[in-house]
Design a protein around this motif. Structure first.
Motif, PDB file in Angstrom:
ATOM      1  N   PRO A 404      11.174  62.623 -42.189  1.00 34.44           N
ATOM      2  CA  PRO A 404      11.231  62.909 -40.829  1.00 34.44           C
ATOM      3  C   PRO A 404      12.786  62.759 -40.452  1.00 34.44           C
ATOM      4  O   PRO A 404      13.522  61.717 -40.494  1.00 34.44           O
ATOM      5  N   PHE A 405      13.054  63.495 -39.544  1.00 31.44           N
ATOM      6  CA  PHE A 405      14.497  63.881 -38.878  1.00 31.44           C
ATOM      7  C   PHE A 405      15.578  64.283 -39.773  1.00 31.44           C
ATOM      8  O   PHE A 405      16.569  64.828 -39.276  1.00 31.44           O
ATOM      9  N   PHE A 406      15.431  64.505 -41.108  1.00 32.23           N
ATOM     10  CA  PHE A 406      16.161  65.139 -42.019  1.00 32.23           C
ATOM     11  C   PHE A 406      15.659  66.790 -41.689  1.00 32.23           C
ATOM     12  O   PHE A 406      14.743  67.207 -41.500  1.00 32.23           O
ATOM     13  N   SER A 407      16.828  67.493 -42.498  1.00 32.44           N
ATOM     14  CA  SER A 407      16.842  68.800 -42.163  1.00 32.44           C
ATOM     15  C   SER A 407      15.563  69.551 -42.717  1.00 32.44           C
ATOM     16  O   SER A 407      14.927  70.242 -42.186  1.00 32.44           O
ATOM     17  N   GLY A 408      15.020  69.075 -43.910  1.00 29.93           N
ATOM     18  CA  GLY A 408      14.187  69.639 -44.717  1.00 29.93           C
ATOM     19  C   GLY A 408      12.762  69.205 -44.072  1.00 29.93           C
ATOM     20  O   GLY A 408      11.899  70.287 -44.143  1.00 29.93           O
ATOM     21  N   PHE A 409      12.657  68.209 -43.365  1.00 29.52           N
ATOM     22  CA  PHE A 409      11.315  67.823 -42.759  1.00 29.52           C
ATOM     23  C   PHE A 409      11.177  69.136 -41.740  1.00 29.52           C
ATOM     24  O   PHE A 409       9.802  69.346 -41.765  1.00 29.52           O
ATOM     25  N   SER A 411      11.999  72.192 -41.363  1.00 29.15           N
ATOM     26  CA  SER A 411      11.512  73.563 -42.150  1.00 29.15           C
ATOM     27  C   SER A 411      10.379  73.433 -42.985  1.00 29.15           C
ATOM     28  O   SER A 411       9.445  74.290 -42.688  1.00 29.15           O
ATOM     29  N   LYS A 412       9.917  72.423 -43.700  1.00 29.81           N
ATOM     30  CA  LYS A 412       8.909  72.339 -44.574  1.00 29.81           C
ATOM     31  C   LYS A 412       7.566  71.988 -43.832  1.00 29.81           C
ATOM     32  O   LYS A 412       6.666  72.740 -44.011  1.00 29.81           O
ATOM     33  N   ASP A 413       7.694  71.185 -42.755  1.00 31.94           N
ATOM     34  CA  ASP A 413       6.589  71.093 -42.170  1.00 31.94           C
ATOM     35  C   ASP A 413       6.201  72.166 -41.079  1.00 31.94           C
ATOM     36  O   ASP A 413       5.059  72.347 -40.877  1.00 31.94           O
ATOM     37  N   SER A 414       7.285  72.856 -40.681  1.00 33.55           N
ATOM     38  CA  SER A 414       6.746  74.164 -40.049  1.00 33.55           C
ATOM     39  C   SER A 414       6.287  74.994 -40.940  1.00 33.55           C
ATOM     40  O   SER A 414       5.295  75.810 -40.463  1.00 33.55           O
ATOM     41  N   ILE A 415       6.488  75.075 -42.287  1.00 33.83           N
ATOM     42  CA  ILE A 415       6.048  75.950 -43.233  1.00 33.83           C
ATOM     43  C   ILE A 415       4.481  75.597 -43.257  1.00 33.83           C
ATOM     44  O   ILE A 415       3.624  76.452 -43.402  1.00 33.83           O
ATOM     45  N   ILE A 416       4.216  74.347 -43.438  1.00 33.81           N
ATOM     46  CA  ILE A 416       2.860  73.866 -43.801  1.00 33.81           C
ATOM     47  C   ILE A 416       2.200  73.899 -42.387  1.00 33.81           C
ATOM     48  O   ILE A 416       0.789  74.522 -42.680  1.00 33.81           O
ATOM     49  N   ILE A 417       2.665  74.115 -41.320  1.00 35.14           N
ATOM     50  CA  ILE A 417       1.832  74.510 -40.270  1.00 35.14           C
ATOM     51  C   ILE A 417       1.402  75.726 -40.055  1.00 35.14           C
ATOM     52  O   ILE A 417       0.402  76.045 -39.625  1.00 35.14           O
ATOM     53  N   ALA A 418       2.426  76.696 -40.588  1.00 36.37           N
ATOM     54  CA  ALA A 418       2.132  78.138 -40.467  1.00 36.37           C
ATOM     55  C   ALA A 418       0.957  78.572 -41.622  1.00 36.37           C
ATOM     56  O   ALA A 418       0.246  79.045 -41.088  1.00 36.37           O
ATOM     57  N   ALA A 419       1.154  77.955 -42.453  1.00 41.25           N
ATOM     58  CA  ALA A 419       0.221  78.285 -43.508  1.00 41.25           C
ATOM     59  C   ALA A 419      -1.408  77.802 -43.178  1.00 41.25           C
ATOM     60  O   ALA A 419      -2.298  78.454 -43.276  1.00 41.25           O
ATOM     61  N   LEU A 508      19.133  70.107 -34.893  1.00 38.14           N
ATOM     62  CA  LEU A 508      19.981  70.732 -34.136  1.00 38.14           C
ATOM     63  C   LEU A 508      19.649  72.311 -33.856  1.00 38.14           C
ATOM     64  O   LEU A 508      19.503  72.671 -32.726  1.00 38.14           O
ATOM     65  N   THR A 509      18.778  72.727 -34.823  1.00 37.79           N
ATOM     66  CA  THR A 509      18.573  74.354 -34.649  1.00 37.79           C
ATOM     67  C   THR A 509      17.139  74.649 -34.806  1.00 37.79           C
ATOM     68  O   THR A 509      16.699  75.756 -34.376  1.00 37.79           O
ATOM     69  N   ILE A 510      16.204  73.867 -34.957  1.00 44.79           N
ATOM     70  CA  ILE A 510      14.767  74.195 -35.034  1.00 44.79           C
ATOM     71  C   ILE A 510      14.091  74.860 -33.384  1.00 44.79           C
ATOM     72  O   ILE A 510      13.496  75.686 -33.455  1.00 44.79           O
ATOM     73  N   GLY A 511      14.867  74.233 -32.441  1.00 42.14           N
ATOM     74  CA  GLY A 511      14.371  74.861 -31.027  1.00 42.14           C
ATOM     75  C   GLY A 511      14.598  76.258 -30.848  1.00 42.14           C
ATOM     76  O   GLY A 511      13.982  77.119 -30.764  1.00 42.14           O
ATOM     77  N   PRO A 512      15.757  76.630 -31.042  1.00 40.45           N
ATOM     78  CA  PRO A 512      16.292  78.175 -30.869  1.00 40.45           C
ATOM     79  C   PRO A 512      15.710  78.980 -31.844  1.00 40.45           C
ATOM     80  O   PRO A 512      15.304  80.091 -31.542  1.00 40.45           O
ATOM     81  N   LEU A 513      15.646  78.360 -33.143  1.00 42.19           N
ATOM     82  CA  LEU A 513      15.408  79.421 -34.264  1.00 42.19           C
ATOM     83  C   LEU A 513      13.574  79.692 -34.398  1.00 42.19           C
ATOM     84  O   LEU A 513      13.413  80.742 -34.800  1.00 42.19           O
ATOM     85  N   LEU A 514      13.001  78.847 -33.842  1.00 38.82           N
ATOM     86  CA  LEU A 514      11.620  78.922 -34.065  1.00 38.82           C
ATOM     87  C   LEU A 514      10.826  79.141 -32.757  1.00 38.82           C
ATOM     88  O   LEU A 514       9.862  79.720 -32.688  1.00 38.82           O
ATOM     89  N   THR A 515      11.280  78.571 -31.935  1.00 34.13           N
ATOM     90  CA  THR A 515      10.477  78.554 -30.484  1.00 34.13           C
ATOM     91  C   THR A 515      11.483  79.161 -29.437  1.00 34.13           C
ATOM     92  O   THR A 515      10.936  79.564 -28.331  1.00 34.13           O
ATOM     93  N   GLY A 516      12.726  79.443 -29.801  1.00 36.83           N
ATOM     94  CA  GLY A 516      13.677  80.174 -28.766  1.00 36.83           C
ATOM     95  C   GLY A 516      13.466  81.686 -29.186  1.00 36.83           C
ATOM     96  O   GLY A 516      12.628  82.249 -29.925  1.00 36.83           O
ATOM     97  N   ASP A 517      14.617  82.353 -28.251  1.00 38.76           N
ATOM     98  CA  ASP A 517      14.776  83.719 -28.586  1.00 38.76           C
ATOM     99  C   ASP A 517      15.973  84.188 -29.513  1.00 38.76           C
ATOM    100  O   ASP A 517      16.136  85.263 -29.607  1.00 38.76           O
ATOM    101  N   GLY A 541       9.730  69.510 -28.941  1.00 33.43           N
ATOM    102  CA  GLY A 541      10.983  69.142 -28.984  1.00 33.43           C
ATOM    103  C   GLY A 541      11.232  68.355 -30.541  1.00 33.43           C
ATOM    104  O   GLY A 541      10.180  67.776 -31.109  1.00 33.43           O
ATOM    105  N   ALA A 542      12.503  68.597 -31.000  1.00 30.68           N
ATOM    106  CA  ALA A 542      12.821  68.132 -32.270  1.00 30.68           C
ATOM    107  C   ALA A 542      12.560  66.532 -32.315  1.00 30.68           C
ATOM    108  O   ALA A 542      11.955  65.694 -33.434  1.00 30.68           O
ATOM    109  N   VAL A 543      12.782  65.666 -31.333  1.00 32.79           N
ATOM    110  CA  VAL A 543      12.506  64.189 -31.394  1.00 32.79           C
ATOM    111  C   VAL A 543      10.995  63.849 -31.460  1.00 32.79           C
ATOM    112  O   VAL A 543      10.543  63.235 -32.404  1.00 32.79           O
ATOM    113  N   ALA A 544      10.235  64.491 -30.776  1.00 35.57           N
ATOM    114  CA  ALA A 544       8.635  64.381 -30.735  1.00 35.57           C
ATOM    115  C   ALA A 544       8.050  64.904 -32.227  1.00 35.57           C
ATOM    116  O   ALA A 544       7.391  64.167 -32.571  1.00 35.57           O
ATOM    117  N   MET A 545       8.767  65.857 -32.670  1.00 38.20           N
ATOM    118  CA  MET A 545       8.420  66.334 -33.853  1.00 38.20           C
ATOM    119  C   MET A 545       8.309  65.064 -35.008  1.00 38.20           C
ATOM    120  O   MET A 545       7.957  65.025 -35.791  1.00 38.20           O
TER     121      MET A 545
END
Length: 676
Positions: A404-409, A411-419, A508-517, A541-545
């Motif tokens: 958690p809070f590292f970059s791979g967290f 993106s990887k958790d987002s893939i698991i949620i997507a699957a 820094l980038t999860i918000g705009p890349l995944l939930t933004g435009d 938000g990134a902190v809550a995630m």
């Protein structure tokens, strides 16, 4: 107001590395008489990539402000109504890829100064890696299938040169030939997919093909009831399976470790292997219209993520552990593509580029410190000798396992949620695969970390013979009494530079890349595919995630993997020995890579040899040499021997022959009633 993108400036992005490559490759080698030295060679190539990176970063800033570009730069020719051209499509996806490619390439170029300093092919290597960067930039910046295919094949060609860089070693030649041939299999499907789209849309331009996607979705392949778009998308993905090393076309990638470590980082992190992921994301308007193609994609990705990760557990070569990790993470990206979460796949592509390049370059630093030994069984305790490499490797490993809070967290958790939330057939298996892969990734990553940096010092007791050296017969490993040493600053500086985004870029980038435009109007997702909507609904938000990550199954699975590796390789090394003795068949299965290489050698390579031998025996030896060449000679000889009996030199023999011929001719005329 959005700034304007200058086409001349955009053209400089791929041409700057190309210019550096040509200067180093032509004037820095024996081709033109070694007119420039090593310093000039690495300076011009680094300058070229630095220029490309600076322009790419400037372009990304303009794109974020709303700028875009899609136009032809040069029209090569017209064939009927089809235009063959060079053109750029610069949008958020392209700009992001440009920055990832050039930033990682820049770090690899700087790192190479230290890693290859004693290699006689120094200038040639810099030329190759700059040419590789040019090829990848042409691929990601293209706005048409022709230029895409050019870049696609160019990265394959240069990877062939780089994997076989030490061409005096038979293993390197075998590896680069294997990579080349396996990629040709995938590329055959790729060009078939392009051909189908060209035949039925009448264009090679992305925008024009996408504009006709609804019409293409109604067509079937002639002579069958298969949907044309499904066949075309699967063919395109077969190309991605070869380039991005998906099962069963993954077999080339572990062997590519025969090349020098810098190119391992460049191939596996941000360039060649991510080309397939980028291509499918770019083709999202087409893939979204074929659920069958998406199902095929997600199942292949799940198989790769799970079963390639298992192979990393039994590897002892430090570079091969990281290589199998790359295979597994590419499987994760492919699962995201199949789940219709294209932006998640690109997000993981970006985060993975930094921490995987970091891990490869850190492995190279260890190899330098260990005098080119690569066997982890002859390492241990390097933490106190190589502190910078140790801490950066730890950060990269934590990012890789999804802490958690590292970059791979993120993106990887987002893939698991997507699957988990995907409606695509096969998503259930994919969810299991990526979830199980969390434990496996943590186990093999920290197995490597503990074996290399902690525990008993095993160097200087036995000489390890690695694969990554300057000479096939060169001594590898530390002699008794020798100690490892930290790498020079040109090696450690890229490690530090890559460690920073490995920690913070996801946050820094999860918000705009995944939930933004950020990808709006670039990546298309059918609303019926619910993965992205589930991600957006659950994101606060990134902190809550990050905080929530500590109570989720992936975190506890990763923690279990780390603790298991710690216990097995630091506390009680008898445990792995017990597993080996009890489950030898499993170990042999993994150690032999599921026997896929043996199968390919026996069936495909053996079949090709058998076919070639059969054609040689039946065609060349029997038909051409035996019947046509030798047979015609024997026929002439036989006829000569017969006619020679009539050439006696006696006049009465010739007179008798003439009379006999006249009698036979008259008899023929009488029998056939021929008028006289």
């Amino acid at each position: 107001m959005a700034g304007q993108l200058n086409p001349t400036l955009l053209l400089a992005v791929p041409l700057a590395p190309l210019a550096g490559s040509l200067i180093a490759g032509l004037f820095g080698t024996a081709f033109f008489g070694n007119l420039i030295g090593r310093k000039t060679a690495h300076r011009v190539t680094i300058l070229g990539v630095l220029i490309a990176f600076a322009i790419s970063l400037h372009t990304l800033m303009l794109v974020i402000d709303g700028a875009s570009f899609n136009a032809t730069i040069y029209e090569w020719m017209r064939v009927g109504s089809v235009k063959l051209e060079i053109g750029f499509q610069i949008d958020s996806l392209t700009a992001l890829m440009m920055c990832v490619v050039t930033s990682v390439s820049l770090m690899v170029h700087i790192y190479t100064i230290g890693y290859m300093q004693d290699d006689p092919g120094y200038n040639r290597f810099f030329s190759y890696i700059s040419l590789f960067t040019f090829s990848m930039l042409m691929l990601v910046m293209s706005n048409n299938f022709l230029q895409l295919f050019f870049g696609w094949e160019a990265v394959g060609l240069v990877s062939y040169l780089l994997i076989g860089f030490w061409y005096t070693r038979p293993t390197a030649i075998f590896a680069n030939l294997k990579a080349f041939l396996v990629n040709r299999i995938g590329d055959f499907g790729f060009i078939l997919g392009i051909g189908l789209l060209l035949a039925y849309s009448g264009s090679l331009n992305y925008a024009e093909v996408f504009a006709k996607r609804e019409e293409l979705a109604l067509l079937t392949l002639p002579g069958s009831d298969w949907m044309l778009l499904t066949v075309a998308c699967i063919c395109l993905f077969i190309g991605a399976m070869g380039k991005s090393a998906q099962f069963p076309l993954h077999v080339w990638l572990p062997d590519s470790m025969e090349g020098p470590t810098p190119i391992s980082a460049l191939i596996h992190a941000a360039t060649m292997v991510t080309a397939g992921i980028f291509m499918v994301a770019r083709m999202s308007p087409l893939f979204e219209l074929s659920e069958t193609a998406l199902s095929f994609v997600i199942v292949i990705g799940a198989i790769t993520a799970l079963f390639m990760g298992l192979l990393g557990i039994v590897q002892n070569d430090i570079k091969r552990v990281v290589a199998y990790s790359t295979l597994s993470q590419l499987g994760y990206m492919t699962v995201a593509l199949g789940a219709s979460a294209y932006s998640v796949a690109v997000f993981h592509l970006m985060t993975h580029a930094f921490f995987k390049a970091l891990l490869f370059l850190a492995a190279g630093a260890v190899i330098i410190g260990m005098h080119h030994a690569q066997d982890m069984r002859h390492m241990g305790g390097l933490r106190k000798y190589m502190p910078i490499t140790w801490i950066t490797s730890l950060l990269g490993s934590l990012a890789l396992i999804g802490t958690p809070f590292f970059s791979g967290f993120y993106s990887k958790d987002s893939i698991i949620i997507a699957a988990q939330n995907s409606t695509i057939p096969g998503s259930g298996f994919a969810y299991f695969a990526v979830l199980a892969g969390v434990f496996i990734t943590a186990f093999y990553s920290f197995r490597m970390y503990f074996m290399v940096f902690h525990g008993e010092e095993r160097f200087g007791k036995a000489h390890a013979h690695g694969h990554d050296g300057h000479d096939h017969d060169e001594h590898h490993g530390l002699a008794p009494g020798e100690k490892p040493h930290e790498a020079p600053w040109v090696v450690t500086l890229p490690l530090i530079a890559l460690a920073i985004p490995s920690v913070i870029i996801g946050y820094l980038t999860i918000g705009p890349l995944l939930t933004g435009d950020f990808f709006e109007g670039v990546i298309f997702v059918d609303q019926a595919h619910g993965a992205m909507q589930a991600l957006k609904d659950g994101f606060h938000g990134a902190v809550a995630m990050g905080l929530h990550g500590f109570v989720t199954a992936p975190f506890w699975l990763a923690l279990a993997g780390v603790v298991s590796a710690w216990y097995c390789y630091l506390i009680n090394p008898r445990v792995p020995q017990w597993f080996y003795s009890r489950f030898q068949f499993v170990y042999k299965l993994l150690d032999n890579k599921y026997y896929l290489d043996d199968f390919n050698q026996a069936v495909f390579a053996g079949g090709a040899r058998g076919l070639g031998k059969g054609l040689w025996k039946a065609g060349d030896d029997s038909l051409i040499d035996g019947l046509i060449v030798n047979g015609s000679a024997r026929a002439v000889g036989w006829f000569s021997r017969i006619t020679r009996n009539f050439q006696t030199g006696y006049i009465y023999h010739y007179a008798f022959a003439m009379i006999l011929a006249i009698v036979l001719y008259l008899g023929y005329l009488i029998l056939t009633n021929t008028p006289r």
